[in-house]
Design an enzyme around this catalytic site. Structure first.
Site, mmCIF file in Angstrom:
data_model
loop_
_atom_site.group_PDB
_atom_site.id
_atom_site.type_symbol
_atom_site.label_atom_id
_atom_site.label_comp_id
_atom_site.label_asym_id
_atom_site.label_seq_id
_atom_site.Cartn_x
_atom_site.Cartn_y
_atom_site.Cartn_z
ATOM 1 N N GLU A 83 -5.961 -6.140 6.628
ATOM 2 C CA GLU A 83 -5.385 -4.955 6.252
ATOM 3 C C GLU A 83 -6.508 -4.059 5.981
ATOM 4 O O GLU A 83 -7.214 -4.587 4.986
ATOM 5 C CB GLU A 83 -4.367 -5.104 5.158
ATOM 6 C CG GLU A 83 -3.790 -3.810 4.715
ATOM 7 C CD GLU A 83 -2.449 -4.262 3.779
ATOM 8 O OE1 GLU A 83 -1.986 -4.977 3.725
ATOM 9 O OE2 GLU A 83 -2.461 -3.440 2.895
ATOM 10 N N LYS A 266 3.275 -8.069 -3.721
ATOM 11 C CA LYS A 266 2.533 -8.129 -2.447
ATOM 12 C C LYS A 266 1.104 -7.830 -2.436
ATOM 13 O O LYS A 266 0.353 -8.289 -2.093
ATOM 14 C CB LYS A 266 3.295 -7.361 -1.549
ATOM 15 C CG LYS A 266 2.941 -7.482 -0.148
ATOM 16 C CD LYS A 266 1.935 -6.752 0.441
ATOM 17 C CE LYS A 266 1.447 -6.703 1.640
ATOM 18 N NZ LYS A 266 0.248 -5.830 2.397
ATOM 19 N N ASP A 282 -4.181 -23.374 1.990
ATOM 20 C CA ASP A 282 -2.677 -23.266 2.485
ATOM 21 C C ASP A 282 -2.105 -22.128 1.978
ATOM 22 O O ASP A 282 -1.720 -22.176 0.779
ATOM 23 C CB ASP A 282 -2.022 -24.624 2.373
ATOM 24 C CG ASP A 282 -0.633 -24.603 2.953
ATOM 25 O OD1 ASP A 282 -0.038 -23.620 3.208
ATOM 26 O OD2 ASP A 282 0.088 -25.687 3.095
ATOM 27 N N HIS A 379 -6.045 5.008 2.271
ATOM 28 C CA HIS A 379 -5.765 4.185 3.653
ATOM 29 C C HIS A 379 -6.116 4.894 4.949
ATOM 30 O O HIS A 379 -6.447 4.316 5.705
ATOM 31 C CB HIS A 379 -4.148 4.027 3.505
ATOM 32 C CG HIS A 379 -3.784 2.504 3.161
ATOM 33 N ND1 HIS A 379 -3.431 1.405 3.850
ATOM 34 C CD2 HIS A 379 -3.274 2.293 1.747
ATOM 35 C CE1 HIS A 379 -3.146 0.382 3.170
ATOM 36 N NE2 HIS A 379 -2.924 0.942 1.980
HETATM 37 C C1 MEV Z 1 0.035 -2.577 0.267
HETATM 38 O O1 MEV Z 1 -0.338 -3.858 0.957
HETATM 39 C C2 MEV Z 1 0.216 -3.241 -1.180
HETATM 40 C C3 MEV Z 1 0.690 -2.224 -2.053
HETATM 41 O O2 MEV Z 1 2.202 -1.635 -1.484
HETATM 42 C C4 MEV Z 1 0.876 -2.662 -3.425
HETATM 43 C C5 MEV Z 1 1.916 -1.809 -4.504
HETATM 44 O O3 MEV Z 1 2.483 -1.058 -4.095
HETATM 45 O O4 MEV Z 1 1.561 -2.254 -5.789
HETATM 46 C C6 MEV Z 1 -0.079 -0.763 -2.320
#
Ligand code: MEV
Length: 436
Positions: A83, A266, A282, A379
């Site tokens: 990413e 995430k 792992d 991004h």
């Molecule tokens: C994207 O890979 C991760 C985010 O969505 C985490 C977040 O929203 O805190 C930017």
């Protein structure tokens, strides 16, 4: 060169220049870096020994997070991730944290838990008492199954007995707690579970059910905190104190809402998984443990939270993290071995603290971006670079084409091809003009 992870302008260097610098700073030989990474860190012949039906290998980008200081020590942290912006974001956040002293981390002893399920239990209370009375015997039996671990200072330590279900379908689950030292510990825990199961069933007058480790290894947690001064957090258009308010608000949102907590976590795992993969560990086990831990209170919750302390932002992350620096994959994967060397990991707990610091850095970068410009600006700038490369741009044209398509708000392959053509034409015209 003193061990540092601060390399201004690193992103502008060529891959070869970066390798040379990292080699100098970490002691990893440039030839080892080349040999390990040129073919994606693993050749097909070695891969054939890992899994079945191998056709080849599948590479991912291997980058390094910079500016990372954990417990006063600088770390160049390898990250394997597809990413865009994850590595840059972690490095940027680590730089803000570094200005206030870096990350502080602690890790529990490397205790894993084997689970042995006993079914057909007639008298759960009697079974439980019989098993607890035989704790020493069970621990010794477990240790005889993993003699090498005791030599390394680890081994089975204790047992716990839980009763689940109703009287009609009661089951007993015995936990054997195993100190795995620098191993991730799945194989050791599973060996222990299988070694003691029959004796436990005998003691409980029950049948053996499942015998496997739990990935909710909550006795093997890592904690990391950081403090960032308001001025470090300021953006071009936003005062640092307002950024603190925004990050605290984002944290509170995640505390109140599992939908937001999932995305918040995430962002943390973006950083942790990248280190876990780079070091041959792992990541499915790590993910399973992290999310089970996040849900331990009955509502899925954020693994990291942020609070204001005066004019500073203070973040705390805690999660179970079963990582190894010996055994299994690590013996045979050149890329993983290189990562551990580059990182200077002294053992499994040390690695867990570095990975958790990257998790907290990734979270800080994400929530700061969300509380200020939004996530898309950064991004898109990085995405534009990939599109420029896909359109055929090389060298300094990558950045120039990327800038052109960002400014035109048209980040497409078509627009990048057009921008590249325009650049070539402009330069061609320039050459003619110069010749004149
Ligand atoms: C994207 O890979 C991760 C985010 O969505 C985490 C977040 O929203 O805190 C930017």
């Amino acid at each position: 060169m003193a061990r540092t992870s601060r390399f201004p302008g690193f992103y502008k260097m060529t891959v070869e220049e970066r390798r040379a610098l990292v080699s100098e700073a970490t002691g990893a030989d440039t030839r080892d870096i080349e040999n390990a990474l040129e073919g994606g860190g693993l050749d097909a012949e070695t891969a054939d020994k890992f899994v079945e039906n191998v056709l080849g290998t599948y590479a991912l980008p291997y980058g390094v997070a910079l500016n990372v200081r954990v417990n006063g020590k600088d770390r160049v942290v390898p990250m394997v991730v597809e990413e865009p912006s994850v590595v840059a974001a972690a490095s940027n956040a680590a730089k803000m944290v570094r200005a206030s002293g870096g990350f502080q981390a602690t890790a529990d002893e490397p205790l894993m838990t084997s689970q042995i399920q006993l079914t057909g239990v007639v008298d759960a209370d009697r079974a439980r008492a019989a098993i607890l009375a035989a704790e020493r015997e069970i621990v010794d039996l477990a240790n005889r199954a993993i003699p090498g671990l005791a030599v390394r200072g680890g081994g089975a330590r204790s047992i716990e007995v839980r009763t689940l279900g109703t009287p009609a379908d009661a089951m007993i689950v015995v936990h054997v707690v195993v100190d795995c030292r620098d191993a991730m510990g799945a194989n050791l825990s599973n060996t222990v579970a299988e070694a003691v199961a029959d004796r436990l069933a005998e003691l409980a007058d029950a049948k053996v059910g499942l015998r496997i480790l739990t990935n909710l290894c909550d006795k093997r947690r890592v904690r990391v905190t950081c403090r960032v001064r308001a001025e470090e957090l300021a953006t071009e258009d936003m005062d640092g104190n307002l950024v603190i308010d925004g990050v605290v608000n984002a944290s509170r949102f995640a505390e109140l809402d599992p939908y937001r907590a999932a995305t918040h976590n995430k962002g943390i795992m973006n950083g942790i998984d990248a280190v876990v993969i780079a070091t041959g560990n792992d990541w499915r086990a790590v993910e399973a443990g992290a999310h089970a831990y996040a849900a331990r209170g009955g509502q899925y919750a954020p693994l990291a939270t942020w609070k204001r302390e005066g004019a500073a932002l203070v973040g705390t992350l805690e999660l179970p993290l079963a990582l190894g620096t010996v055994g299994g994959t690590l013996r045979v994967h050149p890329g993983a071995r290189l990562s551990l060397h580059m990182l200077g990991a002294t053992g499994a707990r040390d690695l867990a603290m570095a990975a958790a610091a990257i998790g907290l850095a990734s979270n800080l970068a994400a929530v700061r971006a969300l509380a200020t410009d939004g996530i898309q600006r950064g991004h898109m700038a990085l995405h534009a670079r990939s599109v420029a490369v896909a359109a055929g741009a090389t060298g300094d044209k990558v950045a120039r084409v990327a800038q052109m398509i960002v400014e035109a708000r048209d980040i497409t392959l078509e627009a990048a091809r057009q921008a590249l053509e325009n650049l070539a034409q402009r330069e061609g015209d320039g050459a003619v003009a110069a010749d004149d």
